[in-house]
Design a protein around this motif. Sequence first.
Motif, PDB file in Angstrom:
ATOM      1  N   UNK A  22       0.834  -1.213   0.000  1.00 59.70           N
ATOM      2  CA  UNK A  22       0.000   0.000   0.000  1.00 59.70           C
ATOM      3  C   UNK A  22       0.858   1.248   0.000  1.00 59.70           C
ATOM      4  N   UNK A  23       2.016   1.175   0.654  1.00 64.76           N
ATOM      5  CA  UNK A  23       2.901   2.330   0.797  1.00 64.76           C
ATOM      6  C   UNK A  23       4.299   1.939   0.359  1.00 64.76           C
ATOM      7  N   UNK A  78     -10.519   9.008  -7.253  1.00 61.74           N
ATOM      8  CA  UNK A  78      -9.536   8.897  -8.331  1.00 61.74           C
ATOM      9  C   UNK A  78      -8.954   7.490  -8.456  1.00 61.74           C
ATOM     10  N   UNK A  79      -9.449   6.564  -7.639  1.00 61.36           N
ATOM     11  CA  UNK A  79      -8.997   5.168  -7.693  1.00 61.36           C
ATOM     12  C   UNK A  79      -7.514   5.010  -7.372  1.00 61.36           C
ATOM     13  N   UNK A  80      -7.079   5.701  -6.310  1.00 60.86           N
ATOM     14  CA  UNK A  80      -5.748   5.475  -5.750  1.00 60.86           C
ATOM     15  C   UNK A  80      -5.905   4.710  -4.435  1.00 60.86           C
ATOM     16  N   UNK A  81      -4.865   3.985  -4.011  1.00 61.12           N
ATOM     17  CA  UNK A  81      -4.961   3.256  -2.744  1.00 61.12           C
ATOM     18  C   UNK A  81      -5.203   4.214  -1.585  1.00 61.12           C
ATOM     19  N   UNK A  82      -6.120   3.858  -0.707  1.00 65.53           N
ATOM     20  CA  UNK A  82      -6.384   4.729   0.439  1.00 65.53           C
ATOM     21  C   UNK A  82      -6.636   3.963   1.733  1.00 65.53           C
ATOM     22  N   UNK A  83      -6.711   2.634   1.665  1.00 65.40           N
ATOM     23  CA  UNK A  83      -6.851   1.837   2.881  1.00 65.40           C
ATOM     24  C   UNK A  83      -5.752   0.789   2.914  1.00 65.40           C
ATOM     25  N   UNK A  84      -4.913   0.790   3.953  1.00 71.68           N
ATOM     26  CA  UNK A  84      -3.807  -0.170   3.995  1.00 71.68           C
ATOM     27  C   UNK A  84      -4.243  -1.612   4.139  1.00 71.68           C
ATOM     28  N   UNK A 138       0.654   7.469   8.447  1.00 65.82           N
ATOM     29  CA  UNK A 138      -0.123   7.597   9.681  1.00 65.82           C
ATOM     30  C   UNK A 138      -1.390   6.766   9.654  1.00 65.82           C
ATOM     31  N   UNK A 139      -1.807   6.359   8.456  1.00 68.31           N
ATOM     32  CA  UNK A 139      -2.990   5.518   8.327  1.00 68.31           C
ATOM     33  C   UNK A 139      -2.681   4.062   8.675  1.00 68.31           C
ATOM     34  N   UNK A 141      -1.402   1.031  11.157  1.00 71.27           N
ATOM     35  CA  UNK A 141      -1.338   0.804  12.600  1.00 71.27           C
ATOM     36  C   UNK A 141       0.128   0.544  12.981  1.00 71.27           C
ATOM     37  N   UNK A 142       0.476   0.592  14.271  1.00 73.02           N
ATOM     38  CA  UNK A 142       1.877   0.438  14.678  1.00 73.02           C
ATOM     39  C   UNK A 142       2.559  -0.806  14.122  1.00 73.02           C
ATOM     40  N   UNK A 143       1.836  -1.915  14.077  1.00 74.51           N
ATOM     41  CA  UNK A 143       2.421  -3.148  13.556  1.00 74.51           C
ATOM     42  C   UNK A 143       2.752  -2.999  12.071  1.00 74.51           C
ATOM     43  N   UNK A 144       1.836  -2.402  11.306  1.00 77.87           N
ATOM     44  CA  UNK A 144       2.072  -2.204   9.883  1.00 77.87           C
ATOM     45  C   UNK A 144       3.214  -1.217   9.636  1.00 77.87           C
ATOM     46  N   UNK A 145       3.339  -0.230  10.511  1.00 77.12           N
ATOM     47  CA  UNK A 145       4.449   0.708  10.389  1.00 77.12           C
ATOM     48  C   UNK A 145       5.784   0.009  10.571  1.00 77.12           C
ATOM     49  N   UNK A 146       5.850  -0.881  11.576  1.00 74.48           N
ATOM     50  CA  UNK A 146       7.092  -1.632  11.791  1.00 74.48           C
ATOM     51  C   UNK A 146       7.398  -2.541  10.604  1.00 74.48           C
ATOM     52  N   UNK A 147       6.365  -3.157  10.051  1.00 69.50           N
ATOM     53  CA  UNK A 147       6.563  -4.015   8.881  1.00 69.50           C
ATOM     54  C   UNK A 147       7.103  -3.197   7.704  1.00 69.50           C
ATOM     55  N   UNK A 148       6.585  -1.995   7.547  1.00 73.70           N
ATOM     56  CA  UNK A 148       7.062  -1.127   6.472  1.00 73.70           C
ATOM     57  C   UNK A 148       8.538  -0.778   6.673  1.00 73.70           C
ATOM     58  N   UNK A 149       8.906  -0.462   7.913  1.00 71.24           N
ATOM     59  CA  UNK A 149      10.302  -0.139   8.208  1.00 71.24           C
ATOM     60  C   UNK A 149      11.213  -1.312   7.881  1.00 71.24           C
ATOM     61  N   UNK A 150      10.788  -2.504   8.265  1.00 75.67           N
ATOM     62  CA  UNK A 150      11.623  -3.690   8.039  1.00 75.67           C
ATOM     63  C   UNK A 150      11.745  -4.009   6.542  1.00 75.67           C
TER      64      UNK A 150
END
Length: 513
Positions: A22-23, A78-84, A138-139, A141-150
């Motif tokens: 998503x990001x 506009x059909x862009x991703x907006x929900x992780x 910011x959309x 959750x903390x777990x998804x943020x950590x996954x993104x960092x990794x």
Amino acid sequence: MQFGGRRKKNSINPQSELYGQHLQFYGQPPLENISLSEFETFAVERLKLLKTVENLGVSHVKLTDLYISKLEKELKALNFPYRPDADDKKSQSGPTEYEKRRKDHISHFILRLAYCQTEDLRRWFIQQEVDLFRFRFNDLDPKQQLEFLHKNNLRYDTISSEEKLKLKDQLINSSFGVSGITVMEHEFYKVPFQDALDLVRLRKVYLKQGYAYIPHQDIVTIVLNDFRTRLSKALALTARSLPAVHSDERLQPLLNHLSHAYVGQDYSIQKNVGKISLDQIDSLSGKSFPLCMRQLHQSLRENHHLRHGGRMQYGLFLKGIGLSLEQALQFWKMEFIRGKVDADKFDKAYAYSIRHMFGKEGKRTDYTPYSCMKVILSNPPSQGDHHGCPFRHSDPELLKQKLQVYKVSPSGINQILELVKGMHYQLACQKYFELTHNIEDSSFSLNHPNQYFLESQKLLGGGKDIKREMDAPQRSQENAASKGSTATQEVAANTSQHLAEMTEDLDSFFQDA
């Protein structure tokens, strides 16, 4: 067209992985062929998205509930991703999440090509992409943020429980939302202070021996700094490839359109020719002209002359609000002969250029009134010139004096100057509109001086006779002048035409932003 270099047989980043998040940091360019039509569609829709991000960022406090709801609405429209957490199921009325992520990825790289050309364009693009990234991060959750960092190898050092206990009081006092009860439950990252200057400036972190101690909820600041740095370097590299890109006659006119950020209503198509009389112009200039045209009109009345840049900018504007060719010739001739130009000299030296504006001479091109971005990005005025954008090209102190003369309140002047300081020149003009029309919210996104005039007339009740049909089809100057051109030039003109036709509703798109 083909993005990037040769495709490897065993790609490290296959498309399924490339569009699976998503990001992302947009580190890997697209690796597929897309049609020119899809190229255009993706580019214009991302431009609409970034324009919305800019407008919301100035008119609302970022990441408030209202800001979030409005941006989510536009992402969805506009059909862009907006929900992780969205799945990959295709709805009856829209594309799958995979297709939305593919569009998000490709469109980002297309606009890189358009917005890497100058420092101002790069700065604008980076700011909007950073704001969009902040919203999306910011959309999570903390777990998804950590996954993104990794996943992106963003490894920030976390402090141990022992160090956290030792610095407990300092961490509580310096970190918003961290209490004595919850401090041990929070993750804290230890990073060099120069990577967290925004937090240091706001005194939201504890500093010790050159390091900042950042709670997890503020880690977005560090991630954004990384994203901004990477994107800035990527744009500099993209700029080096521009000569090769510009050699493609299909892409050059399209990228030029995009980089000037206006692909909306074509005000050269007159539906109300002659609806304005010459004796109305002085009155209209004081109440319905944007500041750029008001200063041109005033300079013309005072000096009885304008140089070429001013004549083109103001002359096309007057054409766009409904002045006929005959009226234009009469208007300019009457004013010039009050100065140092006699009637014979006017007919020989100036009348041709006025007829040329109306498509009656030369290549018979029906020239389009200048958009805000064309006014802002065109050659700046030199001494003796009066064209350009006052918010972009005027010294702040001179701009302040001019606004005082036009009876803008001190608080309103401060608001305008703050927008100018942030290089939001069109938004500064929109604020000027609101202040001079005594309204709180203009409810439209200003992109064109003629749009300013029409919105003013509509608001003041004078739009019945003057307001043009807003559904007129878009026409590009290149297409109007393409008669007799080579096959290659025709392709370029058709590309511009296609883009213009596809985006003629851009003004109305922003009405509810």
